[in-house]
Design a protein around this motif. Structure first.
Motif, mmCIF file in Angstrom:
data_model
loop_
_atom_site.group_PDB
_atom_site.id
_atom_site.type_symbol
_atom_site.label_atom_id
_atom_site.label_comp_id
_atom_site.label_asym_id
_atom_site.label_seq_id
_atom_site.Cartn_x
_atom_site.Cartn_y
_atom_site.Cartn_z
ATOM 1 N N HIS A 84 0.831 -1.198 0.000
ATOM 2 C CA HIS A 84 0.000 0.000 0.000
ATOM 3 C C HIS A 84 0.871 1.255 0.000
ATOM 4 O O HIS A 84 1.646 1.481 0.919
ATOM 5 C CB HIS A 84 -0.921 -0.007 1.220
ATOM 6 N N VAL A 85 0.745 2.065 -1.045
ATOM 7 C CA VAL A 85 1.592 3.248 -1.199
ATOM 8 C C VAL A 85 1.492 4.161 0.017
ATOM 9 O O VAL A 85 2.506 4.658 0.526
ATOM 10 C CB VAL A 85 1.216 4.022 -2.480
ATOM 11 N N ASP A 86 0.296 4.397 0.493
ATOM 12 C CA ASP A 86 0.115 5.306 1.625
ATOM 13 C C ASP A 86 0.876 4.832 2.858
ATOM 14 O O ASP A 86 1.476 5.627 3.585
ATOM 15 C CB ASP A 86 -1.373 5.444 1.976
ATOM 16 N N ARG A 87 0.862 3.537 3.099
ATOM 17 C CA ARG A 87 1.605 2.998 4.238
ATOM 18 C C ARG A 87 3.107 3.182 4.036
ATOM 19 O O ARG A 87 3.850 3.420 4.995
ATOM 20 C CB ARG A 87 1.288 1.519 4.435
ATOM 21 N N SER A 88 3.561 3.050 2.800
ATOM 22 C CA SER A 88 4.994 3.211 2.541
ATOM 23 C C SER A 88 5.441 4.651 2.770
ATOM 24 O O SER A 88 6.593 4.902 3.128
ATOM 25 C CB SER A 88 5.339 2.782 1.113
ATOM 26 N N ILE A 89 4.542 5.605 2.566
ATOM 27 C CA ILE A 89 4.855 7.009 2.832
ATOM 28 C C ILE A 89 4.954 7.240 4.337
ATOM 29 O O ILE A 89 5.829 7.968 4.816
ATOM 30 C CB ILE A 89 3.784 7.922 2.203
ATOM 31 N N ALA A 90 4.064 6.588 5.084
ATOM 32 C CA ALA A 90 4.071 6.752 6.538
ATOM 33 C C ALA A 90 5.273 6.076 7.178
ATOM 34 O O ALA A 90 5.867 6.609 8.114
ATOM 35 C CB ALA A 90 2.777 6.190 7.133
ATOM 36 N N ASN A 91 5.659 4.909 6.660
ATOM 37 C CA ASN A 91 6.759 4.145 7.268
ATOM 38 C C ASN A 91 7.348 3.188 6.225
ATOM 39 O O ASN A 91 6.851 2.072 6.047
ATOM 40 C CB ASN A 91 6.255 3.362 8.478
ATOM 41 N N PRO A 92 8.423 3.584 5.560
ATOM 42 C CA PRO A 92 8.998 2.751 4.493
ATOM 43 C C PRO A 92 9.693 1.475 4.980
ATOM 44 O O PRO A 92 9.877 0.549 4.194
ATOM 45 C CB PRO A 92 10.025 3.683 3.833
ATOM 46 N N LYS A 93 10.084 1.407 6.245
ATOM 47 C CA LYS A 93 10.930 0.313 6.704
ATOM 48 C C LYS A 93 10.354 -1.080 6.432
ATOM 49 O O LYS A 93 11.078 -1.962 5.928
ATOM 50 C CB LYS A 93 11.240 0.465 8.194
ATOM 51 N N PRO A 94 9.069 -1.361 6.749
ATOM 52 C CA PRO A 94 8.552 -2.706 6.470
ATOM 53 C C PRO A 94 8.604 -3.065 4.990
ATOM 54 O O PRO A 94 8.724 -4.247 4.642
ATOM 55 C CB PRO A 94 7.100 -2.634 6.971
ATOM 56 N N PRO A 143 10.613 4.763 -10.223
ATOM 57 C CA PRO A 143 9.632 4.774 -9.129
ATOM 58 C C PRO A 143 9.605 6.103 -8.381
ATOM 59 O O PRO A 143 10.646 6.730 -8.187
ATOM 60 C CB PRO A 143 10.110 3.643 -8.216
ATOM 61 N N ASN A 144 8.414 6.492 -7.936
ATOM 62 C CA ASN A 144 8.239 7.806 -7.306
ATOM 63 C C ASN A 144 7.726 7.750 -5.877
ATOM 64 O O ASN A 144 7.393 8.787 -5.306
ATOM 65 C CB ASN A 144 7.297 8.663 -8.153
ATOM 66 N N ASN A 145 7.615 6.557 -5.287
ATOM 67 C CA ASN A 145 7.226 6.447 -3.879
ATOM 68 C C ASN A 145 7.980 5.273 -3.274
ATOM 69 O O ASN A 145 8.514 4.420 -4.004
ATOM 70 C CB ASN A 145 5.707 6.297 -3.736
ATOM 71 N N PRO A 271 1.607 12.832 -1.084
ATOM 72 C CA PRO A 271 2.920 13.212 -1.630
ATOM 73 C C PRO A 271 3.358 12.262 -2.744
ATOM 74 O O PRO A 271 3.131 11.053 -2.664
ATOM 75 C CB PRO A 271 3.855 13.098 -0.422
ATOM 76 N N GLY A 272 3.981 12.819 -3.791
ATOM 77 C CA GLY A 272 4.547 12.006 -4.858
ATOM 78 C C GLY A 272 3.529 11.203 -5.642
ATOM 79 O O GLY A 272 3.829 10.126 -6.165
ATOM 80 N N HIS A 273 2.312 11.726 -5.754
ATOM 81 C CA HIS A 273 1.230 10.970 -6.383
ATOM 82 C C HIS A 273 1.392 10.973 -7.904
ATOM 83 O O HIS A 273 1.336 12.018 -8.551
ATOM 84 C CB HIS A 273 -0.122 11.584 -6.003
#
Length: 333
Positions: A84-94, A143-145, A271-273
């Motif tokens: 999920h892109v939104d989750r990756s914006i909130a926390n990329p580590k996982p 890639p942009n996110n 962001p980065g949409h």
């Protein structure tokens, strides 16, 4: 045939398992899934007693377990991913841990035991198709996110293992999937569920972002066709050529549910949409003979009806995080 599915309790992986077992009674499927967000064993309830199916709860990064399972399999298909892109914006580590390190773990086992590997990727690695063209398999990756970046990194790893070690691998890059059992945080199920509950349906920006959609059962049929006919080291784009704005998707859902467009609520863009995703799948169509069968308007009606008839499936899954208009503003720890 012994097939190992990594991430088979998720939306697309579970669709593959259900579809494959329905059409093949001479194969054994083992499903390895750690059961994080988006994974749900309820997706496989109808086949959990099937003698040709076995579930194992574990992490693809567990090298001992993945080696054991790969050694005893003929084909390994990797659906496991944070997606999920939104989750990756909130926390990329996982996303880094699962999408990159998890793929690495599988690749090391493939290299050791010389098995066939299908890596399921995404069209989002190509980035924004803001010009009037569609990306093919030779297009530049941009890639942009964080989600797309980790998937791109995994793709590069797969390619490097083919070129360096000669593993038998195929990479697929598919457009946006939709259909039954999709986790409620994604656009289509979120719009359906919020409409059913008479809640506002959030749209990022002005809703003009264009996505190319494919019914999930078309996608899994494409992957199945590549098991026997795909060429090692090759990448295959998969699309149904259904390019539609997010606004139009939501309006179609509201029309099916006989709801007013006033339920749409425009919210701050993420962001980065990327403005547009678009790929060409001539390669798999011409070389393998696969083509999408489901029309978008028919499949979206089937999808809406499934969510209407299966409230007991999605009701336990929804909370503030899955239905929040701007998930990247929330903590996902």
């Amino acid at each position: 045939m012994q097939i190992l599915i990594c991430g088979g309790a998720g939306f697309i992986g579970s669709a593959f398992i259900r579809n494959y077992l329905e059409n093949h009674n001479d194969s054994q499927i083992t499903n390895l899934d750690i059961l994080t967000i988006g994974s749900n064993l309820e997706n496989l309830k109808e086949i959990e007693q099937n003698q040709n199916y076995n579930f194992i709860k574990d992490d693809i990064r567990n090298e001992i377990k993945i080696n054991e399972l790969v050694k005893n399999s003929d084909v390994i298909i990797n659906f496991a991913a944070e997606s999920h892109v939104d989750r990756s914006i909130a926390n990329p580590k996982p996303f880094i841990e699962t999408n990159i390190l998890g793929t690495y773990s599988i690749l090391e086992s493939i290299r050791k035991y010389d098995k066939q590997f299908i890596h399921v990727s995404t069209d989002e690695i190509y980035g924004d198709a803001y010009e009037q063209h569609s990306f093919d398999e030779n297009s530049q990756i941009n890639p942009n996110n964080p989600y797309a970046a980790t998937k791109a990194a995994a793709d590069h790893l797969v390619t490097s293992y083919y070129k360096t070690y000669g593993i038998n691998c195929i990479t697929t890059r598919c457009t946006n999937n939709f259909g039954p059992h999709q986790f409620p945080e994604k656009l289509m199920p979120k719009a359906i569920i919020r409409s059913i509950k008479n809640l506002k349906v959030p749209l990022y920006g002005d809703g003009s972002q264009i996505r190319s959609w494919i019914y999930v059962y078309d996608h899994v049929q494409a992957i199945e066709s590549l098991i026997l006919n795909g060429k090692p080291g090759h990448v295959y784009n998969i699309t149904a050529y259904e390019e539609i704005t997010n606004k139009t998707v939501v309006e179609k859902i509201l029309d099916i549910l006989e709801k007013s467009y006033d339920m749409i609520e425009y919210v701050e863009d993420r962001p980065g949409h990327d403005k547009r995703y678009s790929i060409d799948s001539s390669k798999i169509e011409n070389q393998i003979g696969w083509k999408a069968k489901y029309k978008f308007d028919d499949a979206i009606k089937q999808t809406v009806n499934w969510y209407l008839q299966n409230q007991s499936w999605w009701e336990p899954l929804i909370d503030e995080k899955t239905l929040h208009p701007q998930p990247w503003t929330l903590s996902w720890k």
